[in-house]
Design a protein around this motif. Structure first.
Motif, PDB file in Angstrom:
ATOM      1  N   GLN A  49       0.455  -0.354   3.156  1.00 58.97           N
ATOM      2  CA  GLN A  49      -0.087   0.063   1.857  1.00 58.97           C
ATOM      3  C   GLN A  49      -0.649  -1.134   1.087  1.00 58.97           C
ATOM      4  OE1 GLN A  49       2.955   3.064   0.118  1.00 58.97           O
ATOM      5  NE2 GLN A  49       3.704   2.593   2.169  1.00 58.97           N
TER       6      GLN A  49
ATOM      7  N   LEU B 132      -0.131  10.572   5.739  1.00 56.19           N
ATOM      8  CA  LEU B 132       0.704  10.750   4.544  1.00 56.19           C
ATOM      9  C   LEU B 132       0.763   9.468   3.715  1.00 56.19           C
ATOM     10  CD1 LEU B 132       2.599  12.538   2.878  1.00 56.19           C
ATOM     11  CD2 LEU B 132       4.482  11.791   4.339  1.00 56.19           C
TER      12      LEU B 132
ATOM     13  N   PHE C  60      -0.597  10.179  -0.025  1.00 57.71           N
ATOM     14  CA  PHE C  60       0.460  10.800  -0.859  1.00 57.71           C
ATOM     15  C   PHE C  60       0.315  10.538  -2.356  1.00 57.71           C
ATOM     16  CE2 PHE C  60       4.200   7.779  -1.684  1.00 57.71           C
ATOM     17  CZ  PHE C  60       3.517   6.633  -1.353  1.00 57.71           C
ATOM     18  N   LEU C  61      -0.398   9.476  -2.743  1.00 60.86           N
ATOM     19  CA  LEU C  61      -0.572   9.226  -4.179  1.00 60.86           C
ATOM     20  C   LEU C  61      -1.966   9.606  -4.657  1.00 60.86           C
ATOM     21  CD1 LEU C  61       1.347   5.836  -4.590  1.00 60.86           C
ATOM     22  CD2 LEU C  61       2.137   8.165  -5.079  1.00 60.86           C
ATOM     23  N   LYS C  62      -2.743  10.262  -3.778  1.00 62.47           N
ATOM     24  CA  LYS C  62      -4.115  10.669  -4.142  1.00 62.47           C
ATOM     25  C   LYS C  62      -4.865   9.483  -4.733  1.00 62.47           C
ATOM     26  CE  LYS C  62      -3.618  15.602  -5.190  1.00 62.47           C
ATOM     27  NZ  LYS C  62      -3.822  16.602  -6.289  1.00 62.47           N
ATOM     28  N   SER C  63      -4.787   8.337  -4.062  1.00 63.21           N
ATOM     29  CA  SER C  63      -5.415   7.131  -4.587  1.00 63.21           C
ATOM     30  C   SER C  63      -6.938   7.245  -4.634  1.00 63.21           C
ATOM     31  CB  SER C  63      -5.031   5.922  -3.720  1.00 63.21           C
ATOM     32  OG  SER C  63      -5.754   4.775  -4.136  1.00 63.21           O
TER      33      SER C  63
ATOM     34  N   TYR D 161      -8.527   4.636  -1.623  1.00 58.99           N
ATOM     35  CA  TYR D 161      -8.643   4.954  -0.188  1.00 58.99           C
ATOM     36  C   TYR D 161      -8.224   6.397   0.059  1.00 58.99           C
ATOM     37  CZ  TYR D 161      -3.932   3.153  -1.148  1.00 58.99           C
ATOM     38  OH  TYR D 161      -2.714   2.885  -1.722  1.00 58.99           O
TER      39      TYR D 161
ATOM     40  N   TYR E 116       5.801  10.004  -9.205  1.00 61.38           N
ATOM     41  CA  TYR E 116       5.423  10.834  -8.058  1.00 61.38           C
ATOM     42  C   TYR E 116       6.177  12.172  -8.093  1.00 61.38           C
ATOM     43  CZ  TYR E 116       5.255  12.413  -3.177  1.00 61.38           C
ATOM     44  OH  TYR E 116       5.114  13.165  -2.026  1.00 61.38           O
TER      45      TYR E 116
ATOM     46  N   LEU F 275      -3.182   1.863  -8.371  1.00 67.18           N
ATOM     47  CA  LEU F 275      -3.696   2.544  -7.172  1.00 67.18           C
ATOM     48  C   LEU F 275      -4.691   3.645  -7.514  1.00 67.18           C
ATOM     49  CD1 LEU F 275      -0.467   2.731  -4.983  1.00 67.18           C
ATOM     50  CD2 LEU F 275      -2.343   1.080  -4.874  1.00 67.18           C
ATOM     51  N   LYS F 276      -5.079   3.714  -8.804  1.00 64.70           N
ATOM     52  CA  LYS F 276      -6.010   4.759  -9.246  1.00 64.70           C
ATOM     53  C   LYS F 276      -5.557   6.126  -8.758  1.00 64.70           C
ATOM     54  CE  LYS F 276     -10.425   2.256  -9.573  1.00 64.70           C
ATOM     55  NZ  LYS F 276     -11.804   2.268  -9.048  1.00 64.70           N
ATOM     56  N   SER F 277      -4.286   6.432  -8.962  1.00 57.21           N
ATOM     57  CA  SER F 277      -3.739   7.693  -8.461  1.00 57.21           C
ATOM     58  C   SER F 277      -4.348   8.902  -9.160  1.00 57.21           C
ATOM     59  CB  SER F 277      -2.215   7.711  -8.674  1.00 57.21           C
ATOM     60  OG  SER F 277      -1.696   8.992  -8.332  1.00 57.21           O
ATOM     61  N   GLY F 278      -4.516   9.950  -8.403  1.00 60.01           N
ATOM     62  CA  GLY F 278      -4.999  11.211  -8.967  1.00 60.01           C
ATOM     63  C   GLY F 278      -3.852  12.032  -9.535  1.00 60.01           C
ATOM     64  N   LEU F 279      -2.611  11.527  -9.372  1.00 60.23           N
ATOM     65  CA  LEU F 279      -1.428  12.252  -9.862  1.00 60.23           C
ATOM     66  C   LEU F 279      -1.107  11.890 -11.310  1.00 60.23           C
ATOM     67  CD1 LEU F 279       0.969  11.816  -6.788  1.00 60.23           C
ATOM     68  CD2 LEU F 279      -0.480  13.785  -7.337  1.00 60.23           C
ATOM     69  N   TYR F 280      -1.316  10.608 -11.670  1.00 57.04           N
ATOM     70  CA  TYR F 280      -0.956  10.141 -13.020  1.00 57.04           C
ATOM     71  C   TYR F 280      -1.899   9.025 -13.445  1.00 57.04           C
ATOM     72  CZ  TYR F 280       1.623   7.395  -9.545  1.00 57.04           C
ATOM     73  OH  TYR F 280       1.968   6.681  -8.418  1.00 57.04           O
TER      74      TYR F 280
ATOM     75  N   VAL G 171       8.387   7.303   2.071  1.00 61.71           N
ATOM     76  CA  VAL G 171       7.005   7.053   2.496  1.00 61.71           C
ATOM     77  C   VAL G 171       6.575   5.628   2.137  1.00 61.71           C
ATOM     78  CG1 VAL G 171       4.598   7.781   2.248  1.00 61.71           C
ATOM     79  CG2 VAL G 171       6.416   9.493   2.269  1.00 61.71           C
ATOM     80  N   ASN G 172       7.029   5.145   0.987  1.00 64.52           N
ATOM     81  CA  ASN G 172       6.634   3.827   0.500  1.00 64.52           C
ATOM     82  C   ASN G 172       7.264   2.688   1.306  1.00 64.52           C
ATOM     83  OD1 ASN G 172       7.076   2.058  -2.690  1.00 64.52           O
ATOM     84  ND2 ASN G 172       5.446   1.826  -1.185  1.00 64.52           N
TER      85      ASN G 172
END
Lengths: 451, 451
Positions: A162, A191, A195-198, A201, B166, B196-201, B303-304
């Motif tokens: 990651q 996954l 998993f974080l919908k980055s 990437y 998450y 990480l420019k997450s789409g979750l938060y 996962v991390n």
């Protein structure tokens, strides 16, 4: 839903304990693996946990004693469920027992309390002893160039994977960088990537099917030897300056494959989990050519976990050094049977011979064939004996995972690796007793109408 | 085994003797945090590293011996640069040395090699000894309810913070959940949320300025006592069922603030870094009410990083137990000066008195005033003595970080915390020698035209 699964797990735990309580005790002592452990462990690094559920149902449905092909499961192992769906590397435990106190870590309460390890190092949270041990071991084995490279420590190679994505994907890019790998690929890449919908990437799937758009940024993951199929790999899409490659070399060690060259890629990942079998310490390292990439990977780990456990770094250093200590300066084992890669080669070799023998006896199954190569480290010519076997079901059997599940052998089906369900990945790292039951059972599986 | 253990103990005895002699060198290293260390350490957990550059330039520009106000820096410390911009908790080292071998961790090479810790536990990679130690310490201190709660271990509380985001942000939501916190807020929340420019938060900024749109999902972060200003906090936006709160209680321990109630929030974060000062082990834990949230947090860590270092978990368990061991069943110190929270309270109390005295002497500066409260744990009435001081520059001084930087005192300016640059955050956790130089220097800072 969790309750249902929990209850099912408890039933099966009771069943397997009743079937083999002595083994359970031994497992708790050695590796702690039990029924629920197998389920949890299958859980990790898999995209769809429901898949496990299915397998479990399939197996428990046959716990009555009859499997889908109507035959009574073999007596050996008393129909005990064998989980080869994961790779908990407990098979070297005996060796570490033999080593006694040589690899015992002792840390007083006042030591390693600071966030810092080496403030002059780009990777300021990496213990200098670990850096030295990593370089020493690579030099001894000859599997990777470390001279003039940056070493970045991670909480296992998952975190480093990651960190590498974070470091290699341009933050200012309008669309996320595509991350691809040739199928069959490691089942948790999708996954871990998504998993974080980055916005940096996103998973792009099978490299063979990847159609690159003009100026599209992408990263190719190359695992060699490959998980799941053990093949020695090169990038299939990236060539020359176009595209970026991350090389996962977790299995490029002489117990699994002949060491044929000093790997010298831009970004290489390694881990103690598979090299020495110390998965519980969660220590991996990256060997990185580009300083800026190493700096950004360090930044990722700084933001993600503010460094990596010093206790485990010191332990890993001790263990890697103890491995190197079993060899003399010319790379020869100091003492017969006491050299780690000799021991681990022996374990893997015995298991592969056993599996090949079982498959030879049973026309339903086949295994990949690996070329014989000369190992620069051991001076031995042998064919790869990977940590996982990529077993194929021949003929009309379309769901190999289901067939083996019906015989109480849990494996990870080809679909998880972006491949055909005629294949399954089998862990070669299980404890010996279970592996013996597995190979015996495999050799005697019969499908109505086949053979 | 008895033989092995015997040898082990002898081995340990020898090692501990050797370690004692190493200690002196070690302490010299710890107390002599180098220039680069200060720079790197300021680096971590800060959004804009350039800021550090600025401060560094400012300070080094005055290393000629003259500062911007034209006065020679005080003789004390010989103009040495003092870095109070971070919180490396090394100030309890003496206590842990006093404890000698009581807190020494010993792990043989064959132990804790599996990925698993407790397969019956929802958090399957958490060491049972650590779970027990965490519950025991909370029960002793009375700072958090753990009965019928799920405990999730993390690689420091930073990882747990990300795991909580998450777990709490709906994956299917059309837009990222807003993450907010009342300013001044912990300076790394924005970066940890957005890197990480997450789409979750996504980071939503100061909770006071947050204007919630209809049906908009958001999470409020409440740090109490607060980093940077030490205030005791409640959620300012979330009320009742509306919105979700993550409580960071890293500093809710009796050396920093009176323990006035058993915290019983939905999701609470703790860490050994600030409670016992073992930042190098990277161990934090979350106390979680909702099973599904705990399960998703566990999934994130799986996962991390596929779990958390077992070596550090075992070490943390030993250390937390040793802290509890210094108290009897009624919570009284067994031995004067040998009880951890007595010792750490004393350290913080001395430092705060010293700082208040310096500020009293200098009209340029002011400090927050904390209410006196009765501590249910110690039975003592005192005002909070936080791990950080939130120092204000009075009058016309607009950039407090710059002023102190000119006097070779590195701090973290208010802007990093979403607040006014008239404030700086000062670490109270520095080693004693540097802290003494700092307070002396602070008391004598003079600005042309002021006072």
């Amino acid at each position: 839903m969790p309750n249902k699964r929990g209850t099912l797990m408890r039933h099966l735990l009771m069943l397997s304990m009743a079937l083999n309580s002595v083994l359970i005790l031994r497992l708790i002592y050695t590796s702690g693996i039990s029924w629920e452990a197998e389920k949890s462990l299958q859980g990790f690094c898999m995209a769809e946990n429901q898949e496990i559920g299915k397998v479990v149902v399939a197996s428990s449905s046959s716990s009555s004693g009859t499997s889908t092909d109507g035959r009574i499961p073999d007596e050996n192992g008393g129909g005990k469920l064998i989980n080869l769906g994961h790779g908990d590397p407990t098979m070297y435990a005996k060796f570490w027992h033999q080593m006694g106190n040589k690899t015992t870590l002792v840390i007083p309460g006042w030591q390693s309390i600071s966030y810092f390890s080496d403030v002059k190092n780009l990777c300021w949270f990496m213990e200098p002893d670990l850096t030295k041990a990593v370089i020493r071991l690579h030099k001894l084995v000859g599997n990777a160039i470390t001279k003039d490279r940056h070493i970045v420590v991670g909480t296992g190679s998952s975190q480093l994977f990651q960190a590498a994505l974070y470091a290699l994907c341009p933050a200012e890019s309008s669309e996320p960088t595509s991350v691809i790998s040739a199928a069959p690929y490691y089942s948790s890449y999708p996954l871990m990537t998504d998993f974080l919908k980055s916005g940096l990437y996103k998973w792009g799937g099978d490299a063979h099917k990847f159609r690159k758009r003009k100026n599209q940024a992408y990263i190719e993951l190359v695992t060699s030897p490959n998980n799941p199929d053990g093949s020695i790999r090169q990038a299939v899409v990236v060539n020359g300056s176009d595209g970026i490659v991350i090389h996962d070399l977790a299995y490029y060690w002489p117990q699994y494959t002949p060491i044929t060259f000093h790997a010298d890629y831009d970004l290489m990942l390694f881990t103690v989990s598979k090299s020495t079998g110390h998965a519980g310490s969660r220590i991996g390292w990256a060997v990185v050519k580009n300083e800026e990439v190493a700096r950004k990977m360090t930044k990722f780990i700084e933001v993600n976990t503010i460094g990596v456990s010093k206790d485990s770094q010191l332990r890993a250093a001790k263990i890697l050094n103890s491995v190197a200590d079993t060899y003399d300066y010319s790379g020869n084992a100091k003492e017969e049977g006491a050299a780690f890669f000799e021991y681990s080669y022996g374990v893997m070799n015995k298991r592969w011979n056993q599996l090949k023998e079982a498959v030879r006896k049973n026309p339903i199954f086949s295994l990949p064939v690996f070329p014989w190569s000369y190992c620069n480290f051991s001076g031995r010519k042998f064919e790869s004996q990977p940590a996982f076997a990529w077993l194929k079901c021949e003929g009309e059997i379309e769901d190999c995972e289901k067939l083996l599940g019906d015989h109480k052998i849990l494996t990870r089906g080809g679909k998880h690796f972006g491949f055909s369900s005629k294949y399954v990945r089998i862990s070669m790292l299980e404890i010996e007793e279970n592996f013996d039951i597995f190979t015996d059972r495999l050799s005697r599986i019969h499908v109505a109408g086949s053979g």
